[in-house]
Design a protein around this motif. Structure first.
Motif, PDB file in Angstrom:
ATOM      1  N   ALA A 119      39.362  28.265  44.564  1.00  0.00           N
ATOM      2  CA  ALA A 119      39.748  29.036  43.380  1.00  0.00           C
ATOM      3  C   ALA A 119      38.586  29.907  42.908  1.00  0.00           C
ATOM      4  O   ALA A 119      38.774  31.088  42.554  1.00  0.00           O
ATOM      5  CB  ALA A 119      40.207  28.103  42.272  1.00  0.00           C
ATOM      6  N   ALA A 120      37.381  29.362  42.896  1.00  0.00           N
ATOM      7  CA  ALA A 120      36.213  30.142  42.468  1.00  0.00           C
ATOM      8  C   ALA A 120      35.956  31.308  43.420  1.00  0.00           C
ATOM      9  O   ALA A 120      35.647  32.427  42.978  1.00  0.00           O
ATOM     10  CB  ALA A 120      34.979  29.242  42.380  1.00  0.00           C
ATOM     11  N   ILE A 142      38.507  38.669  43.712  1.00  0.00           N
ATOM     12  CA  ILE A 142      39.352  39.541  42.893  1.00  0.00           C
ATOM     13  C   ILE A 142      38.496  40.373  41.944  1.00  0.00           C
ATOM     14  O   ILE A 142      38.699  41.585  41.802  1.00  0.00           O
ATOM     15  CB  ILE A 142      40.401  38.709  42.130  1.00  0.00           C
ATOM     16  N   LEU A 143      37.531  39.757  41.304  1.00  0.00           N
ATOM     17  CA  LEU A 143      36.637  40.491  40.401  1.00  0.00           C
ATOM     18  C   LEU A 143      35.844  41.560  41.148  1.00  0.00           C
ATOM     19  O   LEU A 143      35.653  42.674  40.647  1.00  0.00           O
ATOM     20  CB  LEU A 143      35.700  39.531  39.667  1.00  0.00           C
ATOM     21  N   LEU A 144      35.388  41.231  42.338  1.00  0.00           N
ATOM     22  CA  LEU A 144      34.653  42.194  43.158  1.00  0.00           C
ATOM     23  C   LEU A 144      35.540  43.377  43.530  1.00  0.00           C
ATOM     24  O   LEU A 144      35.120  44.537  43.441  1.00  0.00           O
ATOM     25  CB  LEU A 144      34.104  41.512  44.419  1.00  0.00           C
ATOM     26  N   ALA A 145      36.787  43.112  43.922  1.00  0.00           N
ATOM     27  CA  ALA A 145      37.716  44.183  44.290  1.00  0.00           C
ATOM     28  C   ALA A 145      38.030  45.079  43.089  1.00  0.00           C
ATOM     29  O   ALA A 145      38.052  46.310  43.207  1.00  0.00           O
ATOM     30  CB  ALA A 145      38.998  43.585  44.863  1.00  0.00           C
ATOM     31  N   VAL A 146      38.252  44.479  41.930  1.00  0.00           N
ATOM     32  CA  VAL A 146      38.532  45.261  40.717  1.00  0.00           C
ATOM     33  C   VAL A 146      37.315  46.107  40.342  1.00  0.00           C
ATOM     34  O   VAL A 146      37.433  47.290  40.015  1.00  0.00           O
ATOM     35  CB  VAL A 146      38.960  44.334  39.561  1.00  0.00           C
ATOM     36  N   GLY A 147      36.140  45.521  40.404  1.00  0.00           N
ATOM     37  CA  GLY A 147      34.917  46.266  40.087  1.00  0.00           C
ATOM     38  C   GLY A 147      34.691  47.414  41.049  1.00  0.00           C
ATOM     39  O   GLY A 147      34.312  48.518  40.647  1.00  0.00           O
ATOM     40  N   LEU A 148      34.945  47.189  42.327  1.00  0.00           N
ATOM     41  CA  LEU A 148      34.798  48.253  43.324  1.00  0.00           C
ATOM     42  C   LEU A 148      35.786  49.383  43.072  1.00  0.00           C
ATOM     43  O   LEU A 148      35.429  50.561  43.118  1.00  0.00           O
ATOM     44  CB  LEU A 148      34.987  47.675  44.732  1.00  0.00           C
ATOM     45  N   ALA A 149      37.038  49.025  42.780  1.00  0.00           N
ATOM     46  CA  ALA A 149      38.051  50.044  42.501  1.00  0.00           C
ATOM     47  C   ALA A 149      37.677  50.863  41.265  1.00  0.00           C
ATOM     48  O   ALA A 149      37.804  52.098  41.260  1.00  0.00           O
ATOM     49  CB  ALA A 149      39.415  49.385  42.314  1.00  0.00           C
ATOM     50  N   LEU A 150      37.224  50.213  40.212  1.00  0.00           N
ATOM     51  CA  LEU A 150      36.806  50.934  39.007  1.00  0.00           C
ATOM     52  C   LEU A 150      35.605  51.833  39.284  1.00  0.00           C
ATOM     53  O   LEU A 150      35.545  52.974  38.821  1.00  0.00           O
ATOM     54  CB  LEU A 150      36.469  49.953  37.884  1.00  0.00           C
TER      55      LEU A 150
END
Length: 178
Positions: A14-15, A21-29
Protein backbone atom coordinates in the motif's frame (compact mmCIF):
# COMPACT_ATOMS: atom_id res chain seq x y z
CA UNK A 1 2.26 -15.21 13.05
CA UNK A 2 1.23 -15.78 9.47
CA UNK A 3 -1.47 -13.13 9.82
CA UNK A 4 1.03 -10.50 11.07
CA UNK A 5 3.42 -11.10 8.16
CA UNK A 6 0.57 -10.75 5.69
CA UNK A 7 -0.62 -7.47 7.29
CA UNK A 8 2.91 -6.09 7.14
CA UNK A 9 3.25 -7.08 3.46
CA UNK A 10 -0.05 -5.38 2.67
CA UNK A 11 1.13 -2.18 4.38
CA UNK A 12 4.37 -2.19 2.37
CA UNK A 13 2.50 -2.75 -0.90
CA UNK A 14 0.00 0.00 0.00
CA UNK A 15 2.82 2.43 0.84
CA UNK A 16 4.59 1.67 -2.45
CA UNK A 17 1.36 2.14 -4.42
CA UNK A 18 0.60 5.45 -2.70
CA UNK A 19 4.15 6.66 -3.37
CA UNK A 20 3.88 5.67 -7.04
CA UNK A 21 0.55 7.46 -7.40
CA UNK A 22 1.93 10.61 -5.78
CA UNK A 23 4.99 10.48 -8.03
CA UNK A 24 2.81 10.11 -11.15
CA UNK A 25 0.55 13.01 -10.11
CA UNK A 26 3.56 15.20 -9.34
CA UNK A 27 5.16 14.36 -12.68
CA UNK A 28 1.95 15.13 -14.57
CA UNK A 29 1.57 18.48 -12.78
CA UNK A 30 5.22 19.36 -13.40
CA UNK A 31 4.94 18.61 -17.11
CA UNK A 32 1.72 20.60 -17.33
CA UNK A 33 3.26 23.61 -15.64
CA UNK A 34 6.37 23.41 -17.83
CA UNK A 35 4.29 23.25 -21.02
CA UNK A 36 2.10 26.13 -19.85
CA UNK A 37 5.12 28.32 -19.15
CA UNK A 38 7.08 27.49 -22.29
CA UNK A 39 4.13 27.18 -24.66
CA UNK A 40 2.11 30.24 -23.64
CA UNK A 41 3.80 32.58 -26.12
CA UNK A 42 3.63 30.06 -28.95
CA UNK A 43 -0.02 29.29 -28.25
CA UNK A 44 -0.85 32.99 -28.24
CA UNK A 45 0.90 33.43 -31.57
CA UNK A 46 -1.00 30.49 -33.07
CA UNK A 47 -4.42 31.26 -31.57
CA UNK A 48 -4.47 35.01 -32.15
CA UNK A 49 -4.19 35.16 -35.98
CA UNK A 50 -7.79 34.05 -36.49
CA UNK A 51 -9.04 37.04 -34.51
CA UNK A 52 -6.71 39.47 -36.27
CA UNK A 53 -7.75 38.58 -39.83
CA UNK A 54 -11.24 40.03 -39.35
CA UNK A 55 -9.95 43.51 -38.59
CA UNK A 56 -6.58 44.91 -37.57
CA UNK A 57 -6.10 45.32 -33.86
CA UNK A 58 -5.05 48.71 -32.51
CA UNK A 59 -1.33 49.21 -32.24
CA UNK A 60 0.26 48.45 -28.90
CA UNK A 61 1.09 51.46 -26.81
CA UNK A 62 4.56 52.86 -27.04
CA UNK A 63 6.63 51.53 -24.18
CA UNK A 64 10.20 51.66 -23.06
CA UNK A 65 12.60 48.90 -24.09
CA UNK A 66 12.89 46.08 -21.61
CA UNK A 67 15.36 46.16 -18.79
CA UNK A 68 14.64 42.58 -17.76
CA UNK A 69 15.20 39.24 -19.44
CA UNK A 70 11.51 38.73 -20.31
CA UNK A 71 10.14 38.70 -23.84
CA UNK A 72 8.18 41.82 -24.75
CA UNK A 73 7.01 43.83 -27.72
CA UNK A 74 6.80 47.60 -28.21
CA UNK A 75 5.95 49.97 -31.03
CA UNK A 76 8.27 52.96 -31.43
CA UNK A 77 7.77 55.47 -34.24
CA UNK A 78 5.91 52.89 -36.36
CA UNK A 79 8.60 50.21 -35.89
CA UNK A 80 7.46 47.07 -34.07
CA UNK A 81 10.28 45.81 -31.85
CA UNK A 82 10.19 42.29 -30.45
CA UNK A 83 12.50 41.75 -27.49
CA UNK A 84 13.46 38.21 -26.52
CA UNK A 85 14.59 36.40 -23.40
CA UNK A 86 18.19 35.26 -23.42
CA UNK A 87 18.69 32.13 -25.52
CA UNK A 88 15.03 31.97 -26.61
CA UNK A 89 12.99 32.75 -29.70
CA UNK A 90 9.52 32.73 -28.12
CA UNK A 91 7.32 35.71 -28.96
CA UNK A 92 5.90 37.80 -26.14
CA UNK A 93 2.20 37.75 -25.32
CA UNK A 94 0.43 40.43 -27.35
CA UNK A 95 2.79 40.07 -30.31
CA UNK A 96 0.00 39.74 -32.87
CA UNK A 97 -1.85 42.74 -31.43
CA UNK A 98 1.26 44.90 -31.79
CA UNK A 99 1.52 43.87 -35.44
CA UNK A 100 -1.99 45.15 -36.30
CA UNK A 101 -0.83 48.15 -38.36
CA UNK A 102 1.93 46.15 -40.05
CA UNK A 103 -0.50 43.35 -40.97
CA UNK A 104 -2.96 45.86 -42.42
CA UNK A 105 -0.18 47.55 -44.39
CA UNK A 106 1.06 44.24 -45.80
CA UNK A 107 -2.45 43.22 -46.82
CA UNK A 108 -2.75 46.64 -48.48
CA UNK A 109 0.27 45.94 -50.70
CA UNK A 110 3.13 47.28 -48.56
CA UNK A 111 6.26 45.26 -47.90
CA UNK A 112 7.42 44.42 -44.37
CA UNK A 113 11.14 44.24 -43.59
CA UNK A 114 12.20 42.03 -40.67
CA UNK A 115 15.68 42.45 -39.17
CA UNK A 116 17.13 40.35 -36.34
CA UNK A 117 19.70 41.58 -33.82
CA UNK A 118 21.55 39.84 -30.99
CA UNK A 119 23.54 40.73 -27.91
CA UNK A 120 27.30 40.44 -27.39
CA UNK A 121 27.21 37.65 -24.81
CA UNK A 122 28.11 34.07 -25.70
CA UNK A 123 29.18 32.46 -28.97
CA UNK A 124 28.88 34.76 -32.00
CA UNK A 125 27.80 31.97 -34.40
CA UNK A 126 25.13 30.76 -31.97
CA UNK A 127 23.88 34.34 -31.51
CA UNK A 128 23.65 34.88 -35.28
CA UNK A 129 21.64 31.66 -35.70
CA UNK A 130 19.40 32.60 -32.77
CA UNK A 131 18.76 36.05 -34.29
CA UNK A 132 17.72 34.29 -37.50
CA UNK A 133 15.39 31.92 -35.61
CA UNK A 134 13.80 34.90 -33.85
CA UNK A 135 13.19 36.61 -37.21
CA UNK A 136 11.64 33.35 -38.48
CA UNK A 137 9.34 33.28 -35.42
CA UNK A 138 8.09 36.79 -36.23
CA UNK A 139 7.74 35.85 -39.92
CA UNK A 140 5.73 32.76 -39.01
CA UNK A 141 3.41 34.83 -36.79
CA UNK A 142 2.82 37.27 -39.66
CA UNK A 143 2.13 34.45 -42.14
CA UNK A 144 -0.21 32.87 -39.58
CA UNK A 145 -2.07 36.19 -39.41
CA UNK A 146 -2.69 36.07 -43.16
CA UNK A 147 0.25 38.08 -44.52
CA UNK A 148 1.61 36.66 -47.79
CA UNK A 149 5.23 35.51 -47.58
CA UNK A 150 5.92 37.51 -50.74
CA UNK A 151 5.16 40.67 -48.71
CA UNK A 152 7.91 39.86 -46.20
CA UNK A 153 11.62 40.51 -46.52
CA UNK A 154 14.08 39.03 -44.06
CA UNK A 155 16.98 41.43 -44.05
CA UNK A 156 20.24 40.87 -42.23
CA UNK A 157 21.21 44.26 -40.84
CA UNK A 158 24.66 45.65 -41.60
CA UNK A 159 25.39 45.67 -37.85
CA UNK A 160 23.73 42.59 -36.35
CA UNK A 161 24.87 43.26 -32.80
CA UNK A 162 22.16 45.35 -31.22
CA UNK A 163 22.79 48.52 -29.28
CA UNK A 164 21.93 49.15 -25.65
CA UNK A 165 21.97 46.64 -22.85
CA UNK A 166 21.71 42.91 -23.59
CA UNK A 167 17.91 42.84 -23.18
CA UNK A 168 17.54 45.71 -25.69
CA UNK A 169 19.98 44.13 -28.14
CA UNK A 170 18.07 40.82 -28.45
CA UNK A 171 15.35 41.96 -30.81
CA UNK A 172 13.64 41.70 -34.18
CA UNK A 173 12.39 44.87 -35.82
CA UNK A 174 9.48 45.00 -38.27
CA UNK A 175 9.45 48.06 -40.52
CA UNK A 176 6.76 48.95 -43.08
CA UNK A 177 8.58 49.71 -46.36
CA UNK A 178 7.11 51.73 -49.21
Amino acid sequence: MFSQDNDQDIRVVAAVLIAAILLAVGLALGIGIHKARSGAAGAAAVAAPAAVTAEPAPAAPVAAAPASDDASVVVENGVVKFYFASGKSDLAPGAIDALGDAIAAAKGGKRLVLSGFHDATGDAAFNAELAKQRAFAVRDALVGAGVAESSLELKKPEETMGTGNAAEARRVEVVIAD
